[in-house]
Write an enzyme that holds these catalytic residues in place. Sequence first.
Site, short mmCIF file in Angstrom:
data_model
loop_
_atom_site.label_atom_id
_atom_site.label_comp_id
_atom_site.label_asym_id
_atom_site.label_seq_id
_atom_site.Cartn_x
_atom_site.Cartn_y
_atom_site.Cartn_z
N GLY A 81 -28.63 16.33 131.91
CA GLY A 81 -27.87 16.47 130.66
C GLY A 81 -27.69 17.95 130.32
N HIS A 82 -28.80 18.71 130.41
CA HIS A 82 -28.70 20.15 130.12
C HIS A 82 -27.81 20.84 131.15
CE1 HIS A 82 -32.79 19.25 128.32
NE2 HIS A 82 -32.15 19.77 127.30
N GLN A 96 -26.87 16.25 114.88
CA GLN A 96 -27.19 17.69 115.01
C GLN A 96 -25.91 18.51 115.21
OE1 GLN A 96 -30.59 19.41 117.33
NE2 GLN A 96 -29.05 19.67 118.92
N MET A 119 -34.66 23.01 124.38
CA MET A 119 -36.11 23.08 124.21
C MET A 119 -36.78 22.94 125.57
SD MET A 119 -36.99 21.50 120.52
CE MET A 119 -36.97 19.78 120.95
N GLY A 120 -36.03 23.21 126.63
CA GLY A 120 -36.60 23.16 127.97
C GLY A 120 -36.71 21.74 128.49
N HIS A 161 -32.92 18.78 132.29
CA HIS A 161 -32.51 17.64 133.13
C HIS A 161 -31.00 17.72 133.32
CE1 HIS A 161 -31.25 16.17 129.27
NE2 HIS A 161 -32.49 16.07 128.83
N GLN A 214 -38.96 21.96 113.76
CA GLN A 214 -38.11 20.76 113.70
C GLN A 214 -38.89 19.49 114.03
OE1 GLN A 214 -35.41 22.38 116.91
NE2 GLN A 214 -35.26 20.23 117.47
N ASP A 227 -27.06 14.19 120.57
CA ASP A 227 -27.56 14.51 119.24
C ASP A 227 -26.36 14.69 118.32
OD1 ASP A 227 -30.47 14.80 119.85
OD2 ASP A 227 -29.68 16.26 121.26
O1 PAF Z 1 -31.13 19.84 120.82
C1 PAF Z 1 -32.14 20.56 121.00
O2 PAF Z 1 -32.70 20.63 122.09
C2 PAF Z 1 -32.72 21.34 119.84
O3 PAF Z 1 -32.60 20.63 118.65
C3 PAF Z 1 -32.11 22.75 119.69
C4 PAF Z 1 -30.63 22.68 119.38
C5 PAF Z 1 -32.33 23.53 120.98
C6 PAF Z 1 -32.79 23.51 118.57
O4 PAF Z 1 -34.14 23.65 118.78
#
Ligand code: PAF
Length: 273
Positions: free
Chosen positions: A27-28, A144, A21-22, A25, A52, A141
């Site tokens: 982590g990404h 998720q 979701m942009g 950081h 969400q 997450d």
């Molecule tokens: O983990 C996230 O950033 C969001 O839940 C995802 C998987 C990009 C879905 O919008």
Amino acid sequence: MFRQSQKWHAENKIVAIVPTMGALHEGHISLIRAAKSKADKVIVSIFVNPTQFGPNEDYDNYPRTLSEDIKKCREAGVDVVFSPSVPAMYPDNSSTWVNEDVLSQYLCGTRRKGHFRGVCTIVLKLFMICSPDIAIFGQKDAQQSIIICRMVRDLNIPVKIIVAPIKRESDGLAISSRNKYLSPKEREQATVIYKGLQEVKKWQKEKLSVAQIRRKLIRFIQQEKDIRIDYISIVNVDTISEITRPDKGDKLLIAVAVFFNKARLIDNIEIKW
Ligand code: PAF
């Protein structure tokens, strides 16, 4: 995006997606690195997914830093940044949703009604549009990731899910876009979450029961008075249901969600009983 991906497939390239979701950081970036180690081409999607977020959550205030994100992606060697608009992803009268009915009932699912319906729907849409071979999600997450694995299995989606480890600050705090909401004092207090999770391993060695460990963890985290515990749960990693008497060898997820004012942070560790 679909055509580009098909072209890569025709060239026998392995395509990975890192859905985000942009507000990117470290982590990404670690997810992007994991993607690059497994695939020839890496797509990063950046989309703050409205479906969400609950009505009282932070959709409007969620950090949006697209130009910096694109720069970070370029530096990390990403091949394509896919950043669609909300109307492109949800045309008027959208009325089809992906619901996972069982695992979504626990942990964050009880607190954030409809959250995982939004996540599953957008992730499936991203898979349809980007046609990846592999998708990388973060262990932070945990629920998720478990739900997405279930969706992929149940709907025969031909995408391999890889779950990458949690990236932490040097003091142990799990890196998250929502850490930006913390004041300097709260940021310091937030280290109690990871410290508490580390204590769990010690309590386990002392042969405490699951209920005792949970109570001790609650007390440990409550040392910091500005923290409001949303939940602290000890669940079976596969079913995400609460577990009280695990068998030896069972894998447990110790999952924590807390609030500092409106900022909601989550963290977890897995342990083997
Ligand atoms: O983990 C996230 O950033 C969001 O839940 C995802 C998987 C990009 C879905 O919008």
